[in-house]
Every structure is written in structure tokens, then in C-alpha cells.
Design a protein around this motif. Structure first.
Motif, PDB file in Angstrom:
ATOM      1  N   ARG A 123      54.114  52.839  30.288  1.00  0.00           N
ATOM      2  CA  ARG A 123      54.465  53.613  29.093  1.00  0.00           C
ATOM      3  C   ARG A 123      53.530  53.183  27.964  1.00  0.00           C
ATOM      4  NH1 ARG A 123      60.626  53.412  26.663  1.00  0.00           N
ATOM      5  NH2 ARG A 123      60.113  53.563  24.455  1.00  0.00           N
ATOM      6  N   VAL A 124      52.841  54.148  27.367  1.00  0.00           N
ATOM      7  CA  VAL A 124      51.843  53.852  26.339  1.00  0.00           C
ATOM      8  C   VAL A 124      52.114  54.693  25.094  1.00  0.00           C
ATOM      9  CG1 VAL A 124      49.382  53.853  25.755  1.00  0.00           C
ATOM     10  CG2 VAL A 124      50.100  53.340  28.111  1.00  0.00           C
ATOM     11  N   ASP A 125      52.278  54.044  23.965  1.00  0.00           N
ATOM     12  CA  ASP A 125      52.446  54.762  22.701  1.00  0.00           C
ATOM     13  C   ASP A 125      51.106  55.364  22.288  1.00  0.00           C
ATOM     14  OD1 ASP A 125      52.654  55.153  19.673  1.00  0.00           O
ATOM     15  OD2 ASP A 125      54.697  54.529  20.167  1.00  0.00           O
ATOM     16  N   LEU A 126      51.133  56.588  21.761  1.00  0.00           N
ATOM     17  CA  LEU A 126      49.885  57.279  21.420  1.00  0.00           C
ATOM     18  C   LEU A 126      49.500  57.194  19.940  1.00  0.00           C
ATOM     19  CD1 LEU A 126      49.995  60.465  23.674  1.00  0.00           C
ATOM     20  CD2 LEU A 126      49.117  58.175  24.166  1.00  0.00           C
ATOM     21  N   GLU A 127      50.252  56.452  19.141  1.00  0.00           N
ATOM     22  CA  GLU A 127      49.827  56.193  17.759  1.00  0.00           C
ATOM     23  C   GLU A 127      48.511  55.408  17.785  1.00  0.00           C
ATOM     24  OE1 GLU A 127      51.116  57.045  14.878  1.00  0.00           O
ATOM     25  OE2 GLU A 127      53.204  57.567  15.205  1.00  0.00           O
ATOM     26  N   PRO A 128      47.591  55.624  16.868  1.00  0.00           N
ATOM     27  CA  PRO A 128      47.646  56.522  15.714  1.00  0.00           C
ATOM     28  C   PRO A 128      47.106  57.923  16.001  1.00  0.00           C
ATOM     29  CG  PRO A 128      45.663  55.235  15.596  1.00  0.00           C
ATOM     30  CD  PRO A 128      46.371  54.804  16.865  1.00  0.00           C
ATOM     31  N   TYR A 129      46.781  58.204  17.256  1.00  0.00           N
ATOM     32  CA  TYR A 129      46.147  59.480  17.589  1.00  0.00           C
ATOM     33  C   TYR A 129      47.144  60.643  17.607  1.00  0.00           C
ATOM     34  CZ  TYR A 129      42.669  56.110  19.095  1.00  0.00           C
ATOM     35  OH  TYR A 129      41.779  55.066  19.140  1.00  0.00           O
ATOM     36  N   GLU A 130      48.384  60.345  18.055  1.00  0.00           N
ATOM     37  CA  GLU A 130      49.434  61.366  18.106  1.00  0.00           C
ATOM     38  C   GLU A 130      50.721  60.757  17.565  1.00  0.00           C
ATOM     39  OE1 GLU A 130      49.292  64.495  18.971  1.00  0.00           O
ATOM     40  OE2 GLU A 130      47.376  64.669  20.028  1.00  0.00           O
ATOM     41  N   LYS A 131      51.354  61.447  16.630  1.00  0.00           N
ATOM     42  CA  LYS A 131      52.603  60.953  16.044  1.00  0.00           C
ATOM     43  C   LYS A 131      53.784  61.326  16.936  1.00  0.00           C
ATOM     44  CE  LYS A 131      55.417  61.289  11.816  1.00  0.00           C
ATOM     45  NZ  LYS A 131      55.643  59.838  11.711  1.00  0.00           N
ATOM     46  N   ASP A 132      54.704  60.381  17.117  1.00  0.00           N
ATOM     47  CA  ASP A 132      55.944  60.609  17.883  1.00  0.00           C
ATOM     48  C   ASP A 132      55.673  61.072  19.311  1.00  0.00           C
ATOM     49  OD1 ASP A 132      57.495  59.869  15.686  1.00  0.00           O
ATOM     50  OD2 ASP A 132      57.540  61.915  14.903  1.00  0.00           O
ATOM     51  N   HIS A 133      54.686  60.446  19.936  1.00  0.00           N
ATOM     52  CA  HIS A 133      54.363  60.735  21.335  1.00  0.00           C
ATOM     53  C   HIS A 133      54.264  59.416  22.112  1.00  0.00           C
ATOM     54  CE1 HIS A 133      53.182  64.739  19.979  1.00  0.00           C
ATOM     55  NE2 HIS A 133      52.942  65.093  21.228  1.00  0.00           N
ATOM     56  N   VAL A 134      54.713  59.460  23.356  1.00  0.00           N
ATOM     57  CA  VAL A 134      54.492  58.348  24.268  1.00  0.00           C
ATOM     58  C   VAL A 134      54.024  58.929  25.596  1.00  0.00           C
ATOM     59  CG1 VAL A 134      56.845  58.221  25.219  1.00  0.00           C
ATOM     60  CG2 VAL A 134      55.453  56.167  25.119  1.00  0.00           C
ATOM     61  N   PHE A 135      53.102  58.230  26.224  1.00  0.00           N
ATOM     62  CA  PHE A 135      52.531  58.691  27.490  1.00  0.00           C
ATOM     63  C   PHE A 135      53.114  57.840  28.614  1.00  0.00           C
ATOM     64  CE2 PHE A 135      49.301  59.364  30.734  1.00  0.00           C
ATOM     65  CZ  PHE A 135      48.951  60.692  30.546  1.00  0.00           C
TER      66      PHE A 135
END
Length: 231
Positions: A209-221
Motif C-alpha cells: 500500500r503506497v500513499d500517492l501524496e504529494p502527487y495525488e490528494k486522498d489517493h492510495v495505491f
């Protein structure tokens, strides 16, 4: 400028002075798909892959360790839009791989259809990812990876239904979970935890599980793998 192989097959790092960028080796020479920069050296042509234009690129930049999309992979891509990330996936899987690109909007899919006209390893499907049996006759052979970037409240179920239709034990799922598309009233972390638990209930073992901040807000991959007991 230098080009070096990155930690995943088919993914590269382009270094230009102090600046480094992800890139893929272009399957079609001279082609810039969405205005991205193309650089050349003795190894070929490379298309820069911005993490602000692609959630998969953002996940890689943020430390993704599992990358099941590799040369030769057969990928079912849900939510293909006009083909920005699809084009890089096409580069990675190469001529021995295949990308089935599903997009619901006929208007948005125009760019995708144009892209597929220049790349034999992309098959465009204009349909609703919630109903995989409708496009089942088009998807031939087993799928190695189902990649999902669909803004729907039932993201986990959509991924599961496509995995159940086209994959077997050991196949992979990759999903960009969009918290605000699922529940705009809850804290994003609670939405992520709920969706991850839901994936597990549906027979998909979450491995990363990877958080996508700062590239995408409120997204996790999230990267997951099909268990034997997937219904």
C-alpha cells in the motif's frame, strides 16, 4: 543526459544534470502521446513518465516495491481514459505483452482508440468496468494483472469481479483507491482501511500500500494478489 535501467524491468531513470525522471522505452519511435518529452540515445527513444500525470508513476516514485506489470504481461486496464498511463504500460509489456484497455466514455475513448491504432499491443474496449461479462468475449486467454483506476464507490467490488472473470490463483490486482469517490464524509485513512479490508474479504491478499501524496490528494495505491479462495 544519461538513461539507466530502474529496479523494475521496462522502467528507466533519465538523468539530466540534477534532475531525474522516470521513463519507458517508446514502443513507437517519434511518438509523444500526451505532450510528454521524448529523449534519445544509443539505446533508443525514451518517454518521460511524470508522477503528476500517472498514478502508477506516482506509486513508483513513492517507493513501490511490487511491480507485476512487466515485459510480456497480459494486462486488463480498467478506467483507461484517453490512454496516458496505458501508453506507458504498453511500452513496458512490449510486443510480447498485451493491454486490454477498458473505458466507459466514448468521448474520452477517442484518444485511446487513436493510440491503439499505432500500437498493436493495445485492444480498446468501450464498456462499463462494472460488467466484465459484457466484454468477456473480447478478452481472450488468462490475464496476469488487473489494473484499476475507476472513480466509483464500489472500487473493491469492481476489481474483484474482473479478477474473478479473467484471472486465476497468483494473478495480481493493482488499484488506485480514491477516498473522495468512495465516501466524502469519512477521513481518507478510514476509507483506505475499509477498502483494504474489503479486498481481503473478497479473496485478494493485499501485499503493498503506497500513499500517492504529494502527487495525488486522498489517493492510495494498493497491490494485491489473488488467493486460491477468491469466489
Amino acid at each position: 543526459m544519461s538513461v539507466e535501467a530502474y529496479k523494475f524491468p521496462g522502467v528507466f531513470r533519465v538523468k539530466d544534470g540534477e534532475r531525474t525522471s522516470l521513463a519507458t522505452r517508446s514502443l513507437v519511435e517519434g511518438q509523444s502521446v500526451y505532450g510528454e518529452k521524448v529523449v534519445k540515445n544509443e539505446q533508443g527513444e525514451f518517454r518521460l513518465w511524470s508522477p503528476r500525470r500517472s498514478k502508477l508513476s506516482a506509486a513508483i516514485e513513492n517507493g513501490l516495491t511490487e511491480m507485476p506489470i512487466q515485459p510480456g504481461s497480459r494486462v486488463l486496464y480498467l478506467g483507461a481514459a484517453s490512454g496516458t498511463t496505458v501508453s506507458h504500460v504498453s511500452d513496458v509489456v512490449g510486443t510480447s505483452g498485451l493491454v486490454y484497455a477498458v473505458e466507459f466514455s466514448p468521448t474520452t475513448a477517442r484518444g485511446l482508440i487513436k493510440l491503439a491504432g499505432t500500437r498493436r499491443n493495445i485492444i480498446t474496449i468501450v464498456d462499463d468496468a462494472r460488467y466484465p461479462l459484457r466484454y468477456g468475449p473480447i478478452v481472450t486467454g488468462p490475464i496476469d494483472v488487473v489494473y484499476q483506476d475507476v472513480a466509483q464507490s464500489d472500487q473493491a467490488r469492481i476489481l474483484h469481479d474482473n479478477v474473478a472473470a479473467f484471472c486465476s490463483y497468483g494473478a495480481w490486482g493493482m488499484i488506485a483507491i480514491k477516498a473522495r469517490s468512495i465516501d466524502s464524509t469519512l477521513d481518507a485513512s478510514k476509507v483506505y482501511n475499509r477498502e483494504v479490508a474489503r479486498l481481503d474479504e473478497l479473496g485478494l491478499e493485499v501485499v503493498e500500500r503506497v500513499d500517492l501524496e504529494p502527487y495525488e490528494k486522498d489517493h492510495v495505491f494498493v497491490v494485491c494478489r489473488v488467493r486460491e479462495d477468491v469466489p
